[in-house]
Design an enzyme around this catalytic site. Structure first.
Site, mmCIF file in Angstrom:
data_model
loop_
_atom_site.group_PDB
_atom_site.id
_atom_site.type_symbol
_atom_site.label_atom_id
_atom_site.label_comp_id
_atom_site.label_asym_id
_atom_site.label_seq_id
_atom_site.Cartn_x
_atom_site.Cartn_y
_atom_site.Cartn_z
ATOM 1 N N ARG A 16 2.952 3.312 13.131
ATOM 2 C CA ARG A 16 3.301 4.734 12.929
ATOM 3 C C ARG A 16 3.827 5.258 14.247
ATOM 4 O O ARG A 16 3.136 5.160 15.272
ATOM 5 C CB ARG A 16 2.066 5.518 12.481
ATOM 6 C CG ARG A 16 1.650 5.202 11.063
ATOM 7 C CD ARG A 16 2.540 5.928 10.071
ATOM 8 N NE ARG A 16 2.361 5.392 8.713
ATOM 9 C CZ ARG A 16 3.304 5.478 7.784
ATOM 10 N NH1 ARG A 16 4.453 6.071 8.039
ATOM 11 N NH2 ARG A 16 3.095 4.984 6.583
ATOM 12 N N CYS A 80 11.826 -5.321 -0.956
ATOM 13 C CA CYS A 80 11.067 -6.020 0.090
ATOM 14 C C CYS A 80 11.872 -7.152 0.712
ATOM 15 O O CYS A 80 11.537 -7.628 1.794
ATOM 16 C CB CYS A 80 9.778 -6.595 -0.490
ATOM 17 S SG CYS A 80 8.713 -5.367 -1.236
ATOM 18 N N GLY A 113 0.986 6.305 2.056
ATOM 19 C CA GLY A 113 0.475 6.310 0.688
ATOM 20 C C GLY A 113 1.325 5.485 -0.257
ATOM 21 O O GLY A 113 2.168 4.696 0.172
ATOM 22 N N ARG A 186 -12.450 1.287 -0.526
ATOM 23 C CA ARG A 186 -12.271 1.977 -1.806
ATOM 24 C C ARG A 186 -11.561 1.089 -2.830
ATOM 25 O O ARG A 186 -10.584 0.418 -2.505
ATOM 26 C CB ARG A 186 -11.447 3.252 -1.570
ATOM 27 C CG ARG A 186 -11.165 4.072 -2.814
ATOM 28 C CD ARG A 186 -10.555 5.414 -2.461
ATOM 29 N NE ARG A 186 -9.198 5.337 -1.918
ATOM 30 C CZ ARG A 186 -8.095 5.176 -2.660
ATOM 31 N NH1 ARG A 186 -8.198 5.075 -3.973
ATOM 32 N NH2 ARG A 186 -6.911 5.136 -2.086
ATOM 33 N N CYS A 198 -1.316 -3.919 1.719
ATOM 34 C CA CYS A 198 -0.683 -3.626 2.998
ATOM 35 C C CYS A 198 -0.257 -2.164 3.029
ATOM 36 O O CYS A 198 -0.119 -1.526 1.991
ATOM 37 C CB CYS A 198 0.500 -4.547 3.252
ATOM 38 S SG CYS A 198 1.991 -4.084 2.376
#
Ligand code: ZN
Lengths: 386, 135
Positions: A16, A80, A113, A186, A198
Site C-alpha cells: 500500500r 490476473c 477489499g 474470519r 491474497c
C-alpha cells in the site's frame, strides 16, 4: 524464430503506497529494468503494459514520464494474466524479428477489499452472483471433495508462503503465521478464511526483453547480469463447459473432462521450451487463494491428478524441497496488483536463475516456471531458463 | 420483478429459461442465441424446472460489490437432470446444514426493494425432498 532473453528486471515493491500513482510506480520499475539492461532512450522499439484497473493509456503515462515515447505502446488487459499476455506479445514480436528490444511492464493500484469488476453484469451484482471469493470457495470445496485436500492443507499453503515471503523485501506481508492464526481468521466463504485469500494491492514490475545475442546495450554500459532465456510465454483462454472455470459462467455441463486453461497454456509452454514439469527447479504460481496453489500443482502437471495434498505434505514445494513453489512468498505474501503480478513472478524467477534471491534462493535453479490464471478466463505460463 | 428479464419464469412452478442446442444437444443457461459449446445458431428455448442435486456449496458472509440484499446467503452449484450445472443462490445460508448430492428444488426469492418500491426477485435453490429424475 529468434531466441529471446531477459536483459533487465525492475520492480516497485507490492503493498500500500498512499499517494504514489500507477505512473510513479511504473516509472520505478521501468527505470530499474532499463538500467540493468543498459538500455536508454531510443534503445527499445515497442512497449507492452499489463494493467486491468490502470485506466486509459497507462503505459503511455509511465513512458511519457520518462520522456521515452514515439514507439508503439500497447496496454494489455488479461485479468490476473495481464503481465503474461504482455510478455507473450513482446516475445512473439522479437522472435518474429519485428523488434530487437522491447519493454514489458505491469502496473496496478487496486482498492481494498473485494474487487469490483466490470466483468460482471449489473444484475449479477444485484443478485449476489458477483461474489468472487465464493467462486474460489466452490473450487476449494470441490478440490476437497475429490482429493485428499483438507482445510489443514489450505492453512499449510498459507503458512508455507508467508514463511517464504519473510525473505522478500518486495512483499507486503513479511511476518510468519501459524496454521492456528490462519484457521482462526474470519471465515469469508467456507472453507476459505480471510488469511487464505491474497490481498489486492499496488505495485509495478518490468522487464526488458531482447533478441538473444543482439547488442541492445548502449555504448559504455556495463556487461550487466548474465541474461536469462525466455523459453516460452503462452496465454490461453478457457474452453466452454466447466462451471467453476475462471470464466465464471452461470452454468456448465455435467462433464469433468474439460481441460482447464492453465493446462492448455502449460502444455504449449513445455513444448516450446523443450522441458517437462519434471525438469523444473522453481515455480511461481497463482495463489490467489490457498486452494488455487494446490489446483495449480495438478493443472501444471507438477503432480498427478488428486495428488496435490501429498506433494505439499512431502515438503517438495517448500524452500529446501525438490521443487519450491512461490519462494517469493506468492501472492499470499506479496499481495496481488493484477497487472503487475505476472511480471513480479518473472522478476523473482530471474533473480532465482541468476542466483540473486538471497535468503530464499533455490540452489542451482536453471529452469523456472511462472503461472497466472484469472478472470476471462486467462491463463499465462512462462518458462525461463539459463 | 425479476432481477433480469429472460432469466426465469416466476411460476408457480418456477423455471429457468435455458437454451437447448439442436446441434450438440447440450443445454446452456442463460439462454443465448448461439450455442456456447458448438457455436450452432439452432438454439431452442426450454424451461428447466428441476429438481436437481447439490454439487458444491458455500455461503457468502459479506456483501459483494453492488449487492443490496441480506447476508449471509447460500451460494452453490446444482446439477439438473438435463446435464447442466447451474450456479445460484441457495436459500440455506449455513453450509453445515447442506450436503452434496441432496435434492434441491428451484425457488424464486426476493433480493431487495428497489428505488421505486418494487420487490426485485431472483432464482435460487432450496433443499427439497423430491428426488430428481435420472438422466
Ligand atoms: Zn451446441
Amino acid at each position: 524464430m529468434r531466441a529471446v532473453e531477459v536483459a533487465g528486471i525492475g520492480i516497485h515493491p507490492f503493498g500500500r503506497h498512499g499517494d504514489r500513482t500507477v505512473t510513479d510506480m511504473g516509472v520505478t520499475a521501468v527505470r530499474g529494468a532499463l538500467a540493468e539492461a543498459g538500455v536508454g532512450r531510443g534503445g527499445f522499439q515497442a512497449a507492452f503494459c499489463g494493467t486491468a484497473y490502470g485506466g486509459v493509456a497507462t503505459g503511455h503515462k509511465v513512458l511519457g514520464a520518462l520522456g521515452m515515447t514515439g514507439m508503439p505502446i500497447v496496454d494489455v488487459e488479461a485479468g490476473c494474466a495481464s503481465g503474461s499476455a504482455a510478455l507473450m506479445l513482446a516475445s512473439s514480436a522479437i522472435a518474429a524479428g519485428q523488434y530487437d528490444t522491447v519493454v514489458v511492464l505491469g502496473v496496478e493500484k487496486m482498492p481494498k477489499g473485494i474487487i469490483r469488476s466490470s466483468f460482471f453484469e449489473p444484475w449479477q451484482e444485484e443478485a449476489g452472483l458477483a461474489a468472487t471469493p465464493a467462486y474460489f470457495a466452490l473450487r476449494a470445496a470441490r478440490l476437497m471433495a475429490t482429493s485428499g485436500v483438507t482445510k489443514d492443507h489450505l492453512a499449510a499453503v498459507v503458512v508455507k508462503n508467508r514463511r517464504q515471503g519473510v525473505g522478500n523485501p518486495d512483499a507486503m506481508f513479511r511476518a510468519e503465521v501459524t496454521a492456528e492464526d490462519v484457521l482462526g481468521s474470519r471465515l469469508v466463504c467456507e472453507p476459505l478464511h480471510l488469511w487464505m485469500l491474497c490481498s489486492p494491492n499496488e505495485g509495478a514490475a518490468a522487464v526488458v526483453l531482447r533478441a538473444a545475442g543482439s547488442s541492445g546495450a548502449r555504448p559504455g554500459a556495463g556487461a550487466g547480469p548474465a541474461p536469462v532465456r525466455l523459453a516460452a510465454a503462452v496465454l490461453r483462454s478457457h474452453l466452454p463447459g466447466a462451471v467453476l472455470s475462471e470464466s465464471t459462467p452461470l452454468a456448465g455441463l455435467v462433464d469433468d473432462s474439460v481441460v482447464p486453461p492453465t493446462t492448455l497454456a502449460a502444455r504449449v509452454a513445455y513444448e516450446m521450451a523443450g522441458v517437462g514439469p519434471e525438469d523444473l527447479h522453481v515455480v511461481e504460481c497463482q495463489d490467489t487463494d490457498a486452494a488455487r496453489e494446490l489446483l495449480s500443482y495438478e493443472e501444471l502437471g507438477l503432480c498427478a491428478p488428486g495428488a496435490a495434498a501429498d506433494l505439499l505434505d512431502s515438503g517438495a514445494t517448500s524452500l529446501g524441497g525438490r521443487l519450491p513453489v512461490n519462494p517469493s512468498g506468492g501472492l499470499l505474501s506479496k499481495g496481488e496488483p493484477l497487472g503487475a503480478s505476472a511480471l513480479g513472478q518473472v522478476v523473482e524467477l530471474v533473480r532465482q536463475l541468476r542466483g540473486e534471491a538471497g535468503p530464499r534462493q533455490v540452489p542451482g535453479a536453471r529452469v523456472a516456471l511462472s503461472h497466472t490464471v484469472g478472470r476471462g478466463a486467462n491463463a499465462g505460463v512462462v518458462v525461463l531458463t539459463r | 420483478m425479476p432481477v433480469r428479464a429472460g432469466l426465469f419464469v416466476e411460476g408457480p412452478p418456477p423455471a429457468l429459461l435455458a437454451g437447448h442446442c439442436r446441434g450438440c444437444a447440450n443445454h446452456h443457461f442463460p439462454r443465448q442465441p448461439v450455442c456456447p459449446y458448438c457455436s450452432a445458431e439452432t438454439v431452442d428455448e426450454v424451461l428447466l424446472r428441476g429438481p436437481g442435486r447439490l454439487w458444491v456449496h458455500t455461503a457468502v458472509t459479506a456483501a459483494p460489490p453492488g449487492y443490496e440484499g441480506e447476508v449471509p446467503y447460500g451460494f452453490g452449484v446444482v446439477e439438473l437432470p438435463e446435464g447442466l450445472r447451474v450456479v445460484g443462490r441457495l436459500t440455506e445460508a449455513e453450509p453445515a446444514r447442506l450436503r452434496p448430492g441432496q435434492p434441491m428444488v428451484l425457488a424464486v426469492v426476493p433480493l431487495h426493494v428497489d428505488d421505486e418500491g418494487r420487490e426485485v426477485l431472483t432464482y435460487a435453490f432450496a433443499p427439497g425432498d423430491t428426488e430428481p429424475r435420472d438422466r
